[in-house]
Design an enzyme around this catalytic site. Sequence first.
Site, PDB file in Angstrom:
ATOM      1  N   ARG A  71       0.830  -1.220   0.000  1.00  0.00           N
ATOM      2  CA  ARG A  71       0.000   0.000   0.000  1.00  0.00           C
ATOM      3  C   ARG A  71       0.862   1.267   0.000  1.00  0.00           C
ATOM      4  NH1 ARG A  71      -5.337  -1.322   2.595  1.00  0.00           N
ATOM      5  NH2 ARG A  71      -6.063  -2.991   1.224  1.00  0.00           N
ATOM      6  N   ARG A  91      12.490 -22.421   3.621  1.00  0.00           N
ATOM      7  CA  ARG A  91      13.905 -22.295   4.007  1.00  0.00           C
ATOM      8  C   ARG A  91      14.729 -22.711   2.789  1.00  0.00           C
ATOM      9  NH1 ARG A  91      13.801 -20.916   9.224  1.00  0.00           N
ATOM     10  NH2 ARG A  91      12.285 -21.896  10.618  1.00  0.00           N
ATOM     11  N   ILE A 106       9.872 -14.980  15.404  1.00  0.00           N
ATOM     12  CA  ILE A 106       9.432 -15.086  16.805  1.00  0.00           C
ATOM     13  C   ILE A 106      10.626 -15.224  17.753  1.00  0.00           C
ATOM     14  CG2 ILE A 106       7.186 -16.083  16.197  1.00  0.00           C
ATOM     15  CD1 ILE A 106       8.320 -18.772  17.401  1.00  0.00           C
ATOM     16  N   ASP A 107      11.800 -15.592  17.222  1.00  0.00           N
ATOM     17  CA  ASP A 107      12.970 -15.825  18.082  1.00  0.00           C
ATOM     18  C   ASP A 107      13.515 -14.534  18.710  1.00  0.00           C
ATOM     19  OD1 ASP A 107      12.655 -18.366  17.154  1.00  0.00           O
ATOM     20  OD2 ASP A 107      14.381 -18.324  15.796  1.00  0.00           O
ATOM     21  N   GLY A 160      12.688 -20.724  19.847  1.00  0.00           N
ATOM     22  CA  GLY A 160      13.683 -19.652  19.931  1.00  0.00           C
ATOM     23  C   GLY A 160      15.021 -20.036  19.341  1.00  0.00           C
ATOM     24  N   GLY A 204       5.771 -16.187  36.031  1.00  0.00           N
ATOM     25  CA  GLY A 204       6.182 -16.525  37.397  1.00  0.00           C
ATOM     26  C   GLY A 204       6.832 -17.892  37.502  1.00  0.00           C
ATOM     27  N   ALA A 205       7.678 -18.243  36.532  1.00  0.00           N
ATOM     28  CA  ALA A 205       8.340 -19.554  36.560  1.00  0.00           C
ATOM     29  C   ALA A 205       9.337 -19.642  37.728  1.00  0.00           C
ATOM     30  CB  ALA A 205       9.073 -19.783  35.244  1.00  0.00           C
ATOM     31  N   LYS A 208       4.026 -24.255  47.845  1.00  0.00           N
ATOM     32  CA  LYS A 208       3.455 -23.971  46.516  1.00  0.00           C
ATOM     33  C   LYS A 208       2.708 -25.190  45.999  1.00  0.00           C
ATOM     34  CE  LYS A 208       6.012 -20.241  44.462  1.00  0.00           C
ATOM     35  NZ  LYS A 208       6.497 -19.762  43.171  1.00  0.00           N
TER      36      LYS A 208
HETATM   37  O1  F6P Z   1      13.096 -19.342  13.625  1.00  0.00           O
HETATM   38  C1  F6P Z   1      11.799 -19.636  14.030  1.00  0.00           C
HETATM   39  C2  F6P Z   1      11.705 -21.066  14.544  1.00  0.00           C
HETATM   40  O2  F6P Z   1      10.367 -21.297  14.898  1.00  0.00           O
HETATM   41  C3  F6P Z   1      12.651 -21.432  15.674  1.00  0.00           C
HETATM   42  O3  F6P Z   1      12.199 -20.967  16.920  1.00  0.00           O
HETATM   43  C4  F6P Z   1      12.690 -22.915  15.553  1.00  0.00           C
HETATM   44  O4  F6P Z   1      13.902 -23.420  16.078  1.00  0.00           O
HETATM   45  C5  F6P Z   1      12.630 -23.138  14.059  1.00  0.00           C
HETATM   46  O5  F6P Z   1      12.050 -21.968  13.513  1.00  0.00           O
HETATM   47  C6  F6P Z   1      11.820 -24.317  13.628  1.00  0.00           C
HETATM   48  O6  F6P Z   1      11.973 -24.441  12.261  1.00  0.00           O
HETATM   49  P1  F6P Z   1      11.040 -25.287  11.304  1.00  0.00           P
HETATM   50  O7  F6P Z   1       9.757 -24.555  11.134  1.00  0.00           O
HETATM   51  O8  F6P Z   1      11.812 -25.385  10.041  1.00  0.00           O
HETATM   52  O9  F6P Z   1      10.791 -26.605  11.989  1.00  0.00           O
END
Ligand code: F6P
Length: 324
Positions: free
Chosen positions: A28, A75, A129-130, A173, A188-189, A216
């Site tokens: 856009r 990928r 998300i990492d 991650g 709260g882990a 706990k």
């Molecule tokens: O990089 C994002 C991620 O979700 C990582 O947290 C995880 O290690 C990886 O991708 C998993 O990859 P795939 O979707 O190829 O199994």
Amino acid sequence: MAPLKSIAVLTAGGDAPGMNAAVRAVVRSAIALGLQAWGVRRAYEGLVGGEFLELGARDVGGIIQRGGTVLQTVRYPEFEQPQLQREAIAQLEARGVGALVAIGGDGTMRGAAALDRLGFPVVGIPASIDNDVYGTEISIGVDTALNTIVEAIDKLRDTAASHRRAFIVETMGRHCGHLALMSGMICGAEMTLIPEREVSAEEVADAVRGAYARGKTHAIIVVAEGARLAANALKETLDRMNTGFESRVTILGHIQRGGRPSAWDRLIAARFGVAAVERLHAGERGLMVGLRAPAIIATALQEVCGRKREPDLEIYRMARMLAK
Ligand code: F6P
């Protein structure tokens, strides 16, 4: 240098909630600046294979709230090969595309940097998300993933407390502990295990035993997938060391990557999208846009009273640009 007439956008690496909102913002804002916009399907592999589709404002309607990526992703480690990078540039140039916006994580930025080194104008938008992308405090998708984790752990705590159990929860991650660290803090882990810090199973057992001794009803241990001590190995040790709690393992897995993007993810996706296109339009290249989050500060109460925080009117400008 010839004026920019046309740009392309792709999403690469693991999908992240908010990628679609970023694609919408790129398309856009490009149109608002008088540019032609192309989407590239299936990341760098699709770029090399010429999987282009011209995108108009309507084509990116109704995607702002959708998780995943409508452009799809793959990928493609082969993209490290210079020959494939040159083929990608040839595909872009064959369509008169003068610049690329690459949305994704660190692997995506490596691909973008390679194209930049070969002289093609690229701007990156961090989405993973990492939250391990250098150059930004937060990437698109992190907030939604964290909300998913928090919701899951809240549910696990209910059943843990009912049965007097310890739950070991594995987050994603890759090699980065961000998701685990943040969710451990806000859920709260008793303990959080991340790749960046080594903790022995005995230390974790002591913490869990201590929680039991303090009365706990449950214990939560968050383990990043890249932590040196894996979730299942930790469970074996805890069971052997008799902490008082029975233990269970929950691996959250790819559920963390899906779902509707949160308000925050949509907002940074929109802002990053506009910023990326505006920079390319202004002739800048070889960059990744990012956010520098404010730190915790303290302000004199006398200064706070009687003043008002104004909304960011830059967002007003961007929102008008995207509402097409
Ligand atoms: O990089 C994002 C991620 O979700 C990582 O947290 C995880 O290690 C990886 O991708 C998993 O990859 P795939 O979707 O190829 O199994």
